[in-house]
Design an enzyme around this catalytic site. Structure first.
Site, PDB file in Angstrom:
ATOM      1  N   ARG A 120       0.888  -0.972  -0.045  1.00 43.15           N
ATOM      2  CA  ARG A 120       0.269  -0.338  -0.237  1.00 43.15           C
ATOM      3  C   ARG A 120       0.615   1.002   0.087  1.00 43.15           C
ATOM      4  NH1 ARG A 120      -3.584  -3.139   3.329  1.00 43.15           N
ATOM      5  NH2 ARG A 120      -5.106  -3.604   2.486  1.00 43.15           N
ATOM      6  N   LYS A 142       3.858  11.597 -11.386  1.00 44.99           N
ATOM      7  CA  LYS A 142       2.340  10.062 -12.202  1.00 44.99           C
ATOM      8  C   LYS A 142       3.471   8.949 -12.713  1.00 44.99           C
ATOM      9  CE  LYS A 142       0.000  13.675 -15.241  1.00 44.99           C
ATOM     10  NZ  LYS A 142      -0.359  14.109 -16.584  1.00 44.99           N
ATOM     11  N   GLU A 184      10.567  16.980 -25.337  1.00 45.53           N
ATOM     12  CA  GLU A 184       9.846  17.283 -23.949  1.00 45.53           C
ATOM     13  C   GLU A 184      10.771  18.899 -23.210  1.00 45.53           C
ATOM     14  OE1 GLU A 184       6.978  16.611 -22.962  1.00 45.53           O
ATOM     15  OE2 GLU A 184       7.136  14.426 -23.637  1.00 45.53           O
ATOM     16  N   LYS A 226       8.101  22.624 -14.907  1.00 43.18           N
ATOM     17  CA  LYS A 226       7.370  21.476 -14.101  1.00 43.18           C
ATOM     18  C   LYS A 226       6.886  21.610 -13.088  1.00 43.18           C
ATOM     19  CE  LYS A 226       6.269  16.673 -15.111  1.00 43.18           C
ATOM     20  NZ  LYS A 226       6.408  15.622 -15.657  1.00 43.18           N
ATOM     21  N   GLU A 236      -4.023  18.033 -11.566  1.00 43.10           N
ATOM     22  CA  GLU A 236      -4.050  17.261 -12.969  1.00 43.10           C
ATOM     23  C   GLU A 236      -6.154  18.241 -12.879  1.00 43.10           C
ATOM     24  OE1 GLU A 236      -4.557  15.628 -17.226  1.00 43.10           O
ATOM     25  OE2 GLU A 236      -2.171  15.989 -16.378  1.00 43.10           O
ATOM     26  N   ARG A 241      -2.349  22.070 -15.166  1.00 37.49           N
ATOM     27  CA  ARG A 241      -0.912  20.563 -15.466  1.00 37.49           C
ATOM     28  C   ARG A 241      -1.627  20.178 -16.771  1.00 37.49           C
ATOM     29  NH1 ARG A 241       1.354  15.677 -11.088  1.00 37.49           N
ATOM     30  NH2 ARG A 241       2.842  15.078 -12.938  1.00 37.49           N
ATOM     31  N   ASN A 245       0.213  18.542 -21.313  1.00 41.90           N
ATOM     32  CA  ASN A 245       0.224  17.144 -22.008  1.00 41.90           C
ATOM     33  C   ASN A 245       0.532  17.381 -23.745  1.00 41.90           C
ATOM     34  OD1 ASN A 245      -0.291  15.207 -20.248  1.00 41.90           O
ATOM     35  ND2 ASN A 245      -2.683  15.715 -19.901  1.00 41.90           N
ATOM     36  N   HIS A 248       0.809  15.539 -26.584  1.00 41.00           N
ATOM     37  CA  HIS A 248       0.111  13.818 -26.282  1.00 41.00           C
ATOM     38  C   HIS A 248      -0.562  13.381 -26.388  1.00 41.00           C
ATOM     39  CE1 HIS A 248       3.492  15.102 -23.547  1.00 41.00           C
ATOM     40  NE2 HIS A 248       4.077  14.033 -22.864  1.00 41.00           N
ATOM     41  N   HIS A 252       0.188  10.450 -28.115  1.00 37.04           N
ATOM     42  CA  HIS A 252      -0.378   8.624 -27.742  1.00 37.04           C
ATOM     43  C   HIS A 252      -0.947   8.021 -29.091  1.00 37.04           C
ATOM     44  CE1 HIS A 252      -0.043   9.763 -23.706  1.00 37.04           C
ATOM     45  NE2 HIS A 252       1.569   9.495 -23.802  1.00 37.04           N
ATOM     46  N   HIS A 266       8.229   7.324 -27.795  1.00 37.69           N
ATOM     47  CA  HIS A 266       7.411   8.614 -26.874  1.00 37.69           C
ATOM     48  C   HIS A 266       7.744   9.534 -27.263  1.00 37.69           C
ATOM     49  CE1 HIS A 266       4.930  10.364 -24.458  1.00 37.69           C
ATOM     50  NE2 HIS A 266       5.555  11.248 -23.431  1.00 37.69           N
TER      51      HIS A 266
END
Length: 366
Positions: A120, A142, A184, A226, A236, A241, A245, A248, A252, A266
């Site tokens: 956990r 993330k 990036e 960032k 987000e 935030r 993206n 992206h 993606h 990527h």
């Protein structure tokens, strides 16, 4: 050493940037180890850096155990997650222990998610070895793995305890990986910092050629940007935030079309996606065609794909939009897009009609 704080209350941590830091990592990590063994998770491409890290830990009296996984995007999978968590449990990792993620974004994402769910939640340290991971994925918490339905659909927000960035490790990075990471870097200029975009236009060649000052500045500037955005909108929720993206959503979909393979890294997908986002913005009358062409030209100049043809994508608009329907940002049947009013003026648009996106993609050269 440059130290950049990521201010998140009791989840705050520092990003430390210094050339040669990997060789001193044991000294820096000693307060976190507290006499316990520190597992190191890495991939088969990071062997030389692993030896440096292990030697540094040993010199500081810290025991370590290396877990070496296969390289590549396919490692962000259920199978490798199971392999990793089983091995960490065999090593007796406790909730207060720190696992080290030594590698690029794939290793950072996988280790972050594994430690988020192991018992956990236990702790981890990011030591990114690619430009993309140094300026983006190692900061912000993330974490995720991929599934057949799409990229990063299974994950959690789980902040690291510390991020150690050594620009020197980039000297061994292949040029293609450097270029992918640069996508990036320039993103931060395109979002809301036109002056930084101009710096990128002047300095990208030096950065990619190995100029230490250009690399140090790009990394520190990107991480600072960032950290500011993450501190303002960690999960987000406000939309701030989401600006990170940029490129992206399109990117993606391109990665999904190539089955998340080495055909399209990527960062290459993000670059092509960024060019498409600006071109779509121009098509919608949001920004000038000149701005969209300037962005595409810069990406081409540094050797990055600036659209479908350069990315090797022949799929139809309908096929690419089908990939987008699995995007984790879908809400009430609507997919938000990052669009632009100009360079340094990006905004979140929740009113985009996917039929318009499909038609736009069908218009693009193949």
């Amino acid at each position: 050493m440059t130290t950049i704080p990521v201010s998140l209350g009791d989840r705050s941590y520092d990003v430390r940037i210094e050339t040669g830091l990997l060789a001193r990592a044991g000294e820096v990590l000693s307060p976190l180890a507290k006499g316990r063994r520190m597992p190191i998770v890495t991939d088969a491409n990071v062997g030389a850096h692993l030896l440096t890290l292990q030697s540094s830990l040993e010199a500081a009296g810290i025991a370590s155990e290396a877990i070496v996984l296969p390289p590549g995007e396919a490692t962000k999978s259920w199978a490798q997650l199971e392999t990793l968590t089983d091995r960490l449990l065999e090593l007796g990792v406790e909730r207060s222990d720190h696992v080290i993620a030594l590698g690029g974004g794939v290793i950072g994402d996988l280790v972050g998610f594994a430690t988020a769910i192991l018992k956990r939640g236990c702790r981890f340290v990011q030591i990114p070895t690619t430009l993309l991971a140094q300026v983006d994925s190692s900061v912000g918490g993330k974490t995720a793995i991929n599934s057949r339905a799409g990229k990063n659909l299974i994950g959690a927000f789980h902040q690291p305890a510390l991020v150690l960035i050594d620009p020197h490790v980039l000297d061994t990075l292949p040029l293609r990986e450097l270029r992918a990471g640069y996508a990036e870097v320039v993103k931060y200029g395109l979002i809301d910092d036109f002056a930084f975009f101009e710096w990128c236009e002047r300095s990208a060649a030096a950065l990619l050629a190995g100029d230490p000052q250009a690399r140090a500045y790009a990394i520190a500037h990107s991480v600072t940007a960032k950290a500011r955005i993450v501190a303002a909108d960690e999960r987000e929720l406000s939309g701030t935030r989401a600006l990170l993206n940029l490129g992206h959503t399109f990117g993606h979909a391109l990665e999904a079309e190539t089955e998340f393979s080495a055909k399209l890294l990527h960062g290459e997908g993000v670059a092509a996606g960024t060019a498409l986002a600006f071109a779509f913005s121009a098509r919608q009358g949001l920004c000038s065609p000149e701005d969209a062409q300037r962005v595409a030209a810069h990406l081409r100049t540094v050797g990055l794909p600036d659209g479908l043809k350069a990315a090797g994508i022949t799929a139809s608009g309908a096929q690419l939009v089908e990939h987008m329907l699995h995007d984790k940002k879908m809400a009430a049947g609507t997919l938000p897009f990052l669009l632009a009013c100009g360079i340094g003026e990006v905004f979140l648009d929740k009113t985009v009609d996917l039929k318009d996106v499909e038609a736009f993609l069908d218009e693009q050269p193949r």
